[in-house]
Design a protein around this motif. Sequence first.
Motif, PDB file in Angstrom:
ATOM      1  N   LEU A  62      -5.111   5.626  -1.960  1.00 36.37           N
ATOM      2  CA  LEU A  62      -4.101   6.679  -2.088  1.00 36.37           C
ATOM      3  C   LEU A  62      -2.689   6.111  -2.020  1.00 36.37           C
ATOM      4  CD1 LEU A  62      -5.675   9.498   0.122  1.00 36.37           C
ATOM      5  CD2 LEU A  62      -5.346   9.544  -2.355  1.00 36.37           C
ATOM      6  N   LEU A  63      -2.512   5.086  -1.185  1.00 36.18           N
ATOM      7  CA  LEU A  63      -1.198   4.485  -1.037  1.00 36.18           C
ATOM      8  C   LEU A  63      -0.756   3.788  -2.324  1.00 36.18           C
ATOM      9  CD1 LEU A  63       0.816   4.403   1.273  1.00 36.18           C
ATOM     10  CD2 LEU A  63      -0.063   2.142   1.894  1.00 36.18           C
ATOM     11  N   VAL A  64      -1.712   3.167  -3.010  1.00 35.69           N
ATOM     12  CA  VAL A  64      -1.409   2.511  -4.287  1.00 35.69           C
ATOM     13  C   VAL A  64      -0.943   3.545  -5.313  1.00 35.69           C
ATOM     14  CG1 VAL A  64      -2.417   1.293  -6.259  1.00 35.69           C
ATOM     15  CG2 VAL A  64      -2.949   0.559  -3.930  1.00 35.69           C
ATOM     16  N   ILE A  65      -1.578   4.726  -5.276  1.00 35.39           N
ATOM     17  CA  ILE A  65      -1.224   5.788  -6.220  1.00 35.39           C
ATOM     18  C   ILE A  65       0.111   6.446  -5.864  1.00 35.39           C
ATOM     19  CG2 ILE A  65      -1.921   8.029  -7.168  1.00 35.39           C
ATOM     20  CD1 ILE A  65      -4.836   7.213  -6.611  1.00 35.39           C
ATOM     21  N   GLY A  66       0.334   6.657  -4.568  1.00 30.06           N
ATOM     22  CA  GLY A  66       1.491   7.461  -4.169  1.00 30.06           C
ATOM     23  C   GLY A  66       2.633   6.706  -3.525  1.00 30.06           C
ATOM     24  N   TYR A  67       2.636   5.361  -3.604  1.00 25.15           N
ATOM     25  CA  TYR A  67       3.653   4.570  -2.903  1.00 25.15           C
ATOM     26  C   TYR A  67       5.085   4.910  -3.332  1.00 25.15           C
ATOM     27  CZ  TYR A  67       4.393   1.697  -7.069  1.00 25.15           C
ATOM     28  OH  TYR A  67       4.722   1.264  -8.329  1.00 25.15           O
ATOM     29  N   LYS A  68       5.274   5.276  -4.585  1.00 27.78           N
ATOM     30  CA  LYS A  68       6.635   5.500  -5.093  1.00 27.78           C
ATOM     31  C   LYS A  68       7.282   6.769  -4.549  1.00 27.78           C
ATOM     32  CE  LYS A  68       4.885   7.601  -9.385  1.00 27.78           C
ATOM     33  NZ  LYS A  68       4.868   7.472 -10.858  1.00 27.78           N
ATOM     34  N   TYR A  69       6.496   7.591  -3.852  1.00 26.49           N
ATOM     35  CA  TYR A  69       7.055   8.820  -3.295  1.00 26.49           C
ATOM     36  C   TYR A  69       7.541   8.635  -1.856  1.00 26.49           C
ATOM     37  CZ  TYR A  69       4.724  10.775  -7.367  1.00 26.49           C
ATOM     38  OH  TYR A  69       4.314  11.032  -8.655  1.00 26.49           O
ATOM     39  N   PHE A  70       7.466   7.389  -1.335  1.00 27.10           N
ATOM     40  CA  PHE A  70       7.914   7.111   0.020  1.00 27.10           C
ATOM     41  C   PHE A  70       9.139   6.202   0.018  1.00 27.10           C
ATOM     42  CE2 PHE A  70       3.436   8.145   0.617  1.00 27.10           C
ATOM     43  CZ  PHE A  70       3.466   8.944   1.757  1.00 27.10           C
ATOM     44  N   GLU A  71      10.011   6.390   1.006  1.00 25.14           N
ATOM     45  CA  GLU A  71      11.110   5.457   1.194  1.00 25.14           C
ATOM     46  C   GLU A  71      10.539   4.133   1.700  1.00 25.14           C
ATOM     47  OE1 GLU A  71      13.789   7.245   3.912  1.00 25.14           O
ATOM     48  OE2 GLU A  71      14.433   8.825   2.527  1.00 25.14           O
ATOM     49  N   LYS A  72      11.330   3.065   1.561  1.00 25.64           N
ATOM     50  CA  LYS A  72      10.849   1.724   1.907  1.00 25.64           C
ATOM     51  C   LYS A  72      10.398   1.642   3.365  1.00 25.64           C
ATOM     52  CE  LYS A  72      12.155  -3.158   1.937  1.00 25.64           C
ATOM     53  NZ  LYS A  72      13.221  -4.146   1.648  1.00 25.64           N
ATOM     54  N   ARG A  73      11.217   2.165   4.287  1.00 25.69           N
ATOM     55  CA  ARG A  73      10.890   2.103   5.714  1.00 25.69           C
ATOM     56  C   ARG A  73       9.624   2.883   6.025  1.00 25.69           C
ATOM     57  NH1 ARG A  73      12.293   5.391  10.089  1.00 25.69           N
ATOM     58  NH2 ARG A  73      12.465   4.342  12.111  1.00 25.69           N
ATOM     59  N   THR A  74       9.528   4.091   5.479  1.00 23.63           N
ATOM     60  CA  THR A  74       8.332   4.910   5.691  1.00 23.63           C
ATOM     61  C   THR A  74       7.107   4.227   5.116  1.00 23.63           C
ATOM     62  OG1 THR A  74       9.680   6.920   5.558  1.00 23.63           O
ATOM     63  CG2 THR A  74       7.304   7.181   5.298  1.00 23.63           C
ATOM     64  N   MET A  75       7.262   3.600   3.964  1.00 23.14           N
ATOM     65  CA  MET A  75       6.164   2.893   3.310  1.00 23.14           C
ATOM     66  C   MET A  75       5.647   1.755   4.189  1.00 23.14           C
ATOM     67  SD  MET A  75       4.326   2.708   0.584  1.00 23.14           S
ATOM     68  CE  MET A  75       3.327   1.560  -0.347  1.00 23.14           C
ATOM     69  N   VAL A  76       6.570   0.958   4.723  1.00 14.09           N
ATOM     70  CA  VAL A  76       6.182  -0.177   5.573  1.00 14.09           C
ATOM     71  C   VAL A  76       5.458   0.312   6.823  1.00 14.09           C
ATOM     72  CG1 VAL A  76       7.061  -2.050   7.020  1.00 14.09           C
ATOM     73  CG2 VAL A  76       8.020  -1.682   4.745  1.00 14.09           C
ATOM     74  N   TYR A  77       6.017   1.335   7.474  1.00 18.45           N
ATOM     75  CA  TYR A  77       5.393   1.867   8.683  1.00 18.45           C
ATOM     76  C   TYR A  77       4.033   2.502   8.386  1.00 18.45           C
ATOM     77  CZ  TYR A  77       9.597   1.166  11.531  1.00 18.45           C
ATOM     78  OH  TYR A  77      10.646   0.625  12.241  1.00 18.45           O
ATOM     79  N   THR A  78       3.915   3.124   7.218  1.00 17.13           N
ATOM     80  CA  THR A  78       2.640   3.728   6.829  1.00 17.13           C
ATOM     81  C   THR A  78       1.572   2.656   6.602  1.00 17.13           C
ATOM     82  OG1 THR A  78       3.728   5.647   5.822  1.00 17.13           O
ATOM     83  CG2 THR A  78       1.473   5.170   5.117  1.00 17.13           C
ATOM     84  N   ILE A  79       1.951   1.563   5.972  1.00 12.87           N
ATOM     85  CA  ILE A  79       1.016   0.447   5.761  1.00 12.87           C
ATOM     86  C   ILE A  79       0.546  -0.103   7.111  1.00 12.87           C
ATOM     87  CG2 ILE A  79       0.815  -1.942   4.935  1.00 12.87           C
ATOM     88  CD1 ILE A  79       2.696  -1.167   2.645  1.00 12.87           C
ATOM     89  N   ILE A  80       1.495  -0.265   8.049  1.00 13.38           N
ATOM     90  CA  ILE A  80       1.145  -0.776   9.381  1.00 13.38           C
ATOM     91  C   ILE A  80       0.207   0.195  10.096  1.00 13.38           C
ATOM     92  CG2 ILE A  80       2.050  -1.351  11.664  1.00 13.38           C
ATOM     93  CD1 ILE A  80       4.607  -2.302  10.279  1.00 13.38           C
ATOM     94  N   SER A  81       0.508   1.495  10.012  1.00 21.37           N
ATOM     95  CA  SER A  81      -0.309   2.494  10.713  1.00 21.37           C
ATOM     96  C   SER A  81      -1.708   2.588  10.122  1.00 21.37           C
ATOM     97  CB  SER A  81       0.375   3.862  10.682  1.00 21.37           C
ATOM     98  OG  SER A  81       0.381   4.423   9.389  1.00 21.37           O
ATOM     99  N   ILE A  82      -1.833   2.490   8.805  1.00 20.44           N
ATOM    100  CA  ILE A  82      -3.149   2.530   8.167  1.00 20.44           C
ATOM    101  C   ILE A  82      -3.971   1.302   8.560  1.00 20.44           C
ATOM    102  CG2 ILE A  82      -4.366   2.351   5.956  1.00 20.44           C
ATOM    103  CD1 ILE A  82      -2.157   4.090   4.735  1.00 20.44           C
ATOM    104  N   ALA A  83      -3.338   0.120   8.513  1.00 16.96           N
ATOM    105  CA  ALA A  83      -4.033  -1.116   8.889  1.00 16.96           C
ATOM    106  C   ALA A  83      -4.436  -1.096  10.358  1.00 16.96           C
ATOM    107  CB  ALA A  83      -3.141  -2.316   8.599  1.00 16.96           C
ATOM    108  N   ALA A  84      -3.520  -0.630  11.228  1.00 14.49           N
ATOM    109  CA  ALA A  84      -3.795  -0.621  12.665  1.00 14.49           C
ATOM    110  C   ALA A  84      -4.867   0.403  13.029  1.00 14.49           C
ATOM    111  CB  ALA A  84      -2.508  -0.332  13.431  1.00 14.49           C
ATOM    112  N   SER A  85      -4.747   1.620  12.493  1.00 13.77           N
ATOM    113  CA  SER A  85      -5.731   2.656  12.830  1.00 13.77           C
ATOM    114  C   SER A  85      -7.111   2.293  12.299  1.00 13.77           C
ATOM    115  CB  SER A  85      -5.292   4.017  12.278  1.00 13.77           C
ATOM    116  OG  SER A  85      -5.143   3.984  10.870  1.00 13.77           O
ATOM    117  N   SER A  86      -7.177   1.736  11.094  1.00 14.51           N
ATOM    118  CA  SER A  86      -8.464   1.313  10.528  1.00 14.51           C
ATOM    119  C   SER A  86      -9.045   0.155  11.328  1.00 14.51           C
ATOM    120  CB  SER A  86      -8.286   0.900   9.065  1.00 14.51           C
ATOM    121  OG  SER A  86      -7.815   1.980   8.283  1.00 14.51           O
ATOM    122  N   GLY A  87      -8.163  -0.787  11.731  1.00 10.70           N
ATOM    123  CA  GLY A  87      -8.616  -1.925  12.525  1.00 10.70           C
ATOM    124  C   GLY A  87      -9.167  -1.499  13.872  1.00 10.70           C
TER     125      GLY A  87
END
Length: 277
Positions: A62-87
């Motif tokens: 979903l992130l690959v599809i919708g990345y352009k709808y997020f600001e850079k900071r939100t995008m980075v934090y979202t990637i971290i949160s997805i990786a951390a929560s999944s981990g």
Amino acid sequence: MKNSLKDIGLILIGAFLFAVGVNYFTIPNTLSEGGILGITIITHYLFHWSPGVVNFVLNAALLVIGYKYFEKRTMVYTIISIAASSGFLFLTEDIGKQLTEDTFLAAIFAGLLVGVGLGLIFRTGGTSGGSTILARLTNQWLGWSIGKGMLIFDIVVVAGSVFIIGVEKTMYTLLVVFIGAKVIDFIVEGLDEKVAVLIISHSPEMVLDNIMSKMSRGITVLEGRGGFSGQNKDVLYLVINKQEIVQLKSVINSIDKNAYVTLHNVHEMMGKGYKAS
């Protein structure tokens, strides 16, 4: 840099609490969730797939599809949160024990832990991915509001859970979702919830002076005009804590019992001028 490290720390703590809520309370008691997390849990029940792996794959796609709808900071934090929560979901799935067999108690703690976890993530400005991304996509493609999109996705997933976990467990799942949503609001908004107040009084200067002296709140004076009388009136605008509403009413009533007062919830406030200097 310091603030970024603090935010990342909060995201990691939130992701861990999120995983504990899922692996120690939700899954052991055959409950579910809304959105992508709900789909992740249901696939675990059906195919015994790892929640951590499924959560990561679905959110990454979903992130690959919708990345352009997020600001850079939100995008980075979202990637971290997805990786951390999944981990954390992956690391705790084999050690997760059923701490209670009471489904009602499990629903409460699942909602609390998942809510606190996601609340900490949202408070940093990040997102958990999932329904948030889907909601942004439908906002762009279908014109739905973000809130409407998230609500519809959550309802569809929870309703679909009936066929897997049964009606009773689905009802408990609604309790999990409700508690989680309330806790998220509490974490994000905090105890310091604000309300905006508009005051129309026959003695605006006295009301203004008393509020500033007794409550130390900054006030904006707006120029208004009565729609029926056509008379010019000063309209007072200020923002206060919800806990101060009773005090404000007392101050206004001591001066003008017929004053017209309206209150509105404030979801976000930026800039200075909230308190009188």
